[in-house]
Design an enzyme around this catalytic site. Sequence first.
Site, PDB file in Angstrom:
ATOM      1  N   THR A 415       0.732  -1.103  -0.008  1.00 49.53           N
ATOM      2  CA  THR A 415       0.060  -0.090   0.093  1.00 49.53           C
ATOM      3  C   THR A 415       0.889   1.212  -0.149  1.00 49.53           C
ATOM      4  O   THR A 415       1.903   1.186   0.162  1.00 49.53           O
ATOM      5  CB  THR A 415      -1.185  -0.051   1.239  1.00 49.53           C
ATOM      6  N   SER A 485      -9.772  -5.590   5.298  1.00 47.10           N
ATOM      7  CA  SER A 485      -8.407  -5.125   5.075  1.00 47.10           C
ATOM      8  C   SER A 485      -7.994  -4.360   6.358  1.00 47.10           C
ATOM      9  O   SER A 485      -8.697  -3.995   7.282  1.00 47.10           O
ATOM     10  CB  SER A 485      -8.826  -3.845   4.222  1.00 47.10           C
ATOM     11  N   SER A 486      -6.500  -4.397   6.458  1.00 50.09           N
ATOM     12  CA  SER A 486      -6.027  -3.379   7.591  1.00 50.09           C
ATOM     13  C   SER A 486      -5.873  -1.905   7.461  1.00 50.09           C
ATOM     14  O   SER A 486      -5.225  -1.152   8.381  1.00 50.09           O
ATOM     15  CB  SER A 486      -4.454  -3.815   7.873  1.00 50.09           C
ATOM     16  N   GLY A 507       0.227  -3.378   5.499  1.00 49.25           N
ATOM     17  CA  GLY A 507      -0.619  -4.444   5.842  1.00 49.25           C
ATOM     18  C   GLY A 507      -0.774  -4.705   7.191  1.00 49.25           C
ATOM     19  O   GLY A 507      -1.403  -3.773   7.820  1.00 49.25           O
TER      20      GLY A 507
END
Length: 636
Positions: A415, A485-486, A507
């Site tokens: 990300t 999702s984190s 993550g």
Amino acid sequence: MAPGASQESLLRRATPEKTSTKAVAKKVFAAAATLTVIAAVLLCYYNLGKLSTGRLRNDIEAKPLENGEQGEVVESEVGVVATDDKRCSEVGASVLKNGGHAVDSAVATTFCLGVVNPMASGIGGGGFMVFRSARTGQAQAYNFRETAPLAATLNTYVDNPKAKLIGPLSIGVPGEIAGLYQAWLQHGRLPWKSLFQSSIKLARHGFEITSYLSAIIKKAGKLIMLDPGLREVLAPGGKLLQTGDICYNPKLADTLEVISEQGPQAFYNGTIGERLVRDVQEVGGILTMEDLRQYTVGVGDAMAVNNMGFTILGMPLPSSGTVGLGLILNILESFGTVDSAKSLLSLHRLLESIKHMLAVRMNLGDPNFVDVRKVVSDMLSMSYAEQIMQKILDNTTFPAAYYLAEWSQLRDHGTSHLCIVDADRNVLSLTTTINSHFGAAILSPATGIVLNNELDDFSVPGEPTLDKLPPAPSNYIQPNKRPLSSMSPIIVLKDNQVAGAIGASGGLYIIPAVTQVFLSHFVLGMDPLAAVQHPRVYHKLIPNVVLYENWTFINGDHIEVLEDARLFLEQRGHVLKGQADGGICQLVVQNLDKAVNSGGKPGEGWTNDGVFHGMLTAVSDPRKDGRPAAEYRSKL
């Protein structure tokens, strides 16, 4: 406690004004009790690590240089952008300077990040954005997370669970273009086409490979060489690109050009989508044009939680970040009293809170497919937090089974995150991803797009798991479903004014990283750069090991959790392991005690709409050698 942040000053910040003297006294007493606990629970956290510099660098309070060569922190009275890449921060700041809204800036910045950091994000992925309007005070959550294709059922992966990990069957339906466009339609000021020009130029004429990207290219070298599209862009002539090399992606430039002119329909129901689908299907993927046509962006109210005198605005599910952060903070607030404000107890309690949070969050999933209202209610309930607090003992930790985790932990990846505040004090926090480094390890040759492997964030019955726990049924894959999702983009308010924005990449490390930066700055009073630089601790629940930062950054700075803190944890049964890895945070802060001329009464900082304008500070995480940028007022 942070230098200059006295107990009195913290109390002032955390206590809203009241008209009744009795009410004030009652509120002050309650706030004092809470802050005594929090200071005790967190005081050692402030002192748990050390920072050593390996190079001459700007002092954190130095004024930004006017030529744009800022360090990891900038200040501005007008607007700021914090990303993990200097070039994209400057793209975002230039949009603000040209009269753009925070959302205009986010669109241009996000597309830029997808070009120069293809290992982490791009239009082949998706994400979440939390936005708050300065004019209306409305806080919106934009869910442009990838969805499972129509042909992606449990039967697709039960016999071959590794197929959702990487490769053509791991690709989710991309949502980034649709999400950014939806936000732009509602809030944008500048022409859609104008927001693409910097990214098109970088893709067509080339951009320099940074040290961080070079390291990831080297690490993923075998996968890159196996895919013709990635090999053409990242290993031209059969040699992997290295630091200082120039990278070109002309097909991506062409793609961005078409989307800038024709809008999202070119991707979701036009020539770009057709080329992308053809490339995916030729290598065995199941993505179809129908998947693209059916994709929708989720737009609704942001989730609001109140902790430690602040209102935190974040994403609802399938992001577990807001509820995860809320549960950790509630547990810390539940302790009530402590033995000594000078102890290292805070670190132990923080880690135990993180472990309990990780165990319960795996009961979550996409609320459009599973009923998780009870789980969410529990995670945000103070009474539930108090029950967990009673399970935390100050003299010991416990085996992993003690935390009652039923399901295997989500281990998402990658990300990129950005935070933006504009001249009107519109604010946003946006996290975007393609999941693992280079996603599915597939670059569409016809479009230049790196595809995500977001289906790996789903669970599949019977799949082998690293923690030996069964996969979570609430997160089972289904067509059109979005995986858990984190990602944790948040906006922080104080007395209904913007206090800041935080988010992270990394993550499983995201929620602990965002939590620790929030505590460091907003509760302990560390200055913004120190709050981001400060050494962090992490946990994955299984294995039952505390991961602590022992890390030399790209810029030469080194951080490390101190030996006294490590010894204290070991004495309570924690097993420790140092690592040069963790979350990459961006932070934007508005100083609510330092007004700037906002166009209302000079120097008072208030507009006629009741919006406070304080000095803005933006910080990019030196762990990735990011750089923020700012919009400045003309001196004329």
